[in-house]
Design a protein around this motif. Sequence first.
Motif, PDB file in Angstrom:
ATOM      1  N   ASP A 340     113.558   7.205  77.065  1.00 13.81           N
ATOM      2  CA  ASP A 340     112.504   6.778  76.151  1.00 13.81           C
ATOM      3  C   ASP A 340     112.003   7.734  75.566  1.00 13.81           C
ATOM      4  N   SER A 341     111.481   8.937  76.296  1.00 17.24           N
ATOM      5  CA  SER A 341     111.119  10.155  75.414  1.00 17.24           C
ATOM      6  C   SER A 341     112.130  10.985  74.530  1.00 17.24           C
ATOM      7  N   LEU A 342     113.434  10.833  75.090  1.00 17.72           N
ATOM      8  CA  LEU A 342     114.383  11.480  74.183  1.00 17.72           C
ATOM      9  C   LEU A 342     114.461  10.521  72.837  1.00 17.72           C
ATOM     10  N   TYR A 343     114.468   9.153  72.635  1.00 15.42           N
ATOM     11  CA  TYR A 343     114.459   8.538  71.652  1.00 15.42           C
ATOM     12  C   TYR A 343     113.293   8.585  70.805  1.00 15.42           C
ATOM     13  N   ASP A 344     112.267   8.792  71.267  1.00 18.57           N
ATOM     14  CA  ASP A 344     111.021   9.216  70.648  1.00 18.57           C
ATOM     15  C   ASP A 344     111.232  10.286  69.811  1.00 18.57           C
ATOM     16  N   PHE A 345     111.576  11.431  70.236  1.00 15.19           N
ATOM     17  CA  PHE A 345     112.173  12.426  69.596  1.00 15.19           C
ATOM     18  C   PHE A 345     113.109  12.470  68.599  1.00 15.19           C
ATOM     19  N   THR A 346     114.124  11.596  68.955  1.00 17.64           N
ATOM     20  CA  THR A 346     114.986  11.220  68.078  1.00 17.64           C
ATOM     21  C   THR A 346     114.749  10.401  66.695  1.00 17.64           C
ATOM     22  N   VAL A 347     113.786   9.606  67.036  1.00 18.72           N
ATOM     23  CA  VAL A 347     113.237   9.117  65.688  1.00 18.72           C
ATOM     24  C   VAL A 347     112.307  10.116  64.864  1.00 18.72           C
TER      25      VAL A 347
END
Length: 563
Positions: A340-347
């Motif tokens: 979930d943290s990784l996807y936040d940074f992906t956005v």
Amino acid sequence: MPLPQLPSLLRHPRWWALLAIGLCLGYAVVTISLLPAWALTVIAGAWLGTGWLLRWGAPRAPRPAARVWPWSLLPLALWGLYVYLNDSFGIVDLGAIFFHLQAGMSDHGGSDRLVAAVLYSLSMLALLAAFTWLVRTDHRWRLGERLLALVLLASNPLLYGMTQRGAAIVTDDGAWLDRRYVAPVIEQAPSDPPNLLLLYLESIERTYADRERFGDAYADLDALGERGRVFEGVRQLDNTGWTMAGMIASQCGTPLMPAGLLHDRQFSPLDKVVPGVDCLGDLLSEQGYRLSYLGGASTAFAGKGLFYEGHGFDTVLGREELAPRLEDPDYVNNWGLHDDSLYDFTVEEIRRLEAEHDGPWGVVNLTIAGHAPNGYPAQSCIDRQGEFDGVDILYSVECSAWLARDLVERLEAEGLLENTLVVVASDHLTMRVSVWDLLIAGERDNTFMLLGPGIEAGTRTRREASMVDLFPTLLEAMGFTIDEHRAGLGVSLLADTETLVERHGLAGINTRMREENALQQRLWEGLVPDRPQESEEKESSPTDDQVVESPYDATGETPASVQ
């Protein structure tokens, strides 16, 4: 024969030695054969019973003890290594072992496996000590122990694989795959090339879509696939069964054949990863794409950073770069960031690319939630799914599937996926997990789906293919024209051209791969000796449909393995 009383039994080193050997034997058999855990006690009990009947360690006509070192100590230790690798990964891949030794393992997150390694080491020490005592004490074991050493060596799958690969080096034809390799070239680009979002879901193979075996764990990916095109039958070739190998297969169109098997710097650190071939990043960079890679684990592990930095990527972000940006620095797992943290940074990264760059962009993302053996579900999944028992991999599969679907929907809601091809793929088939017996009960295939402009929704394509076919398929899905629908060893699954797997079968290709030298040299050009002139001449041969090297190829029969 009267049964010994328990106190005297416990005082005799014979029984402790036999117990240690029996427990190790039982554990090895249960691990390799997938027997239920309770079978360990049955096997150990049968061993102790046999030892009691045959008076192992206490012969009726004893001879003086001899201070000898058994020949079987090294073969036993090698079997212990094989059992550890089998227990850790399910399938022991020699290519993965060689590659990770050379590409780097220091920044991995498997602290749980380190604990297991310590326990295995202690168990092996106990086994070797017990076996040494038995051989020194019982002359019957001394007489037959050398034969046992040969049997242990001959039967070890680890050594069988090494021997097979060694025989391949001197094979008459080590360029079968290399002659089928087509250097990737973009012949024509679309006027408005799409962006690319490539999501690798760690170990989330399409096999999990079988609801009879795995329930609704894959349901969110099924729902996502209904909006695009789903490919079934994407198999796993040898040398594509771990993360770096899966990414290289799908982005370079070739299995990852480690450099360390040929050249004289076998275990020196790599400074480049597959420098001899052009990959997806190289081609897109030449077309003006700004490319970013984001992963929760360290980019130093297994050469991920070296690969992306050396193949056209402008931004490479892993644990070291992203962890300091977390609001809660303690919200990490053994490998690094939760998904979930990784996807936040992906956005955030896609927003940046949209704002700062007028041309097309590409983002490659690698998750961690589905990593064997138990996965690393994010807190947002725990809030949604309830408490995680720390064992059930299907919990982690469901988490990974939901997070991927949620990311796509978030990006769509922000308008960040306009003119963007979204690719969802597993990096490889999963290794040993809690539902391993169900996974290996039938055929297995990788996740691969496309969503975006020009992709017909609700379409399912079943082809016998492999991860190398993803490379040309992605290029054609993005609107690029490539030579005869080919790139590397792959064939676009959007075309009617036969794939290597369709033409030669998975087993046939794997057999040829064990004989292959020329493709390996191509991959590591500059790090291994130059290819022989003969191989260079064959390199310019016609493409696969026109090449006939032997009666095996002419008839379509599976080639014989090296003897």
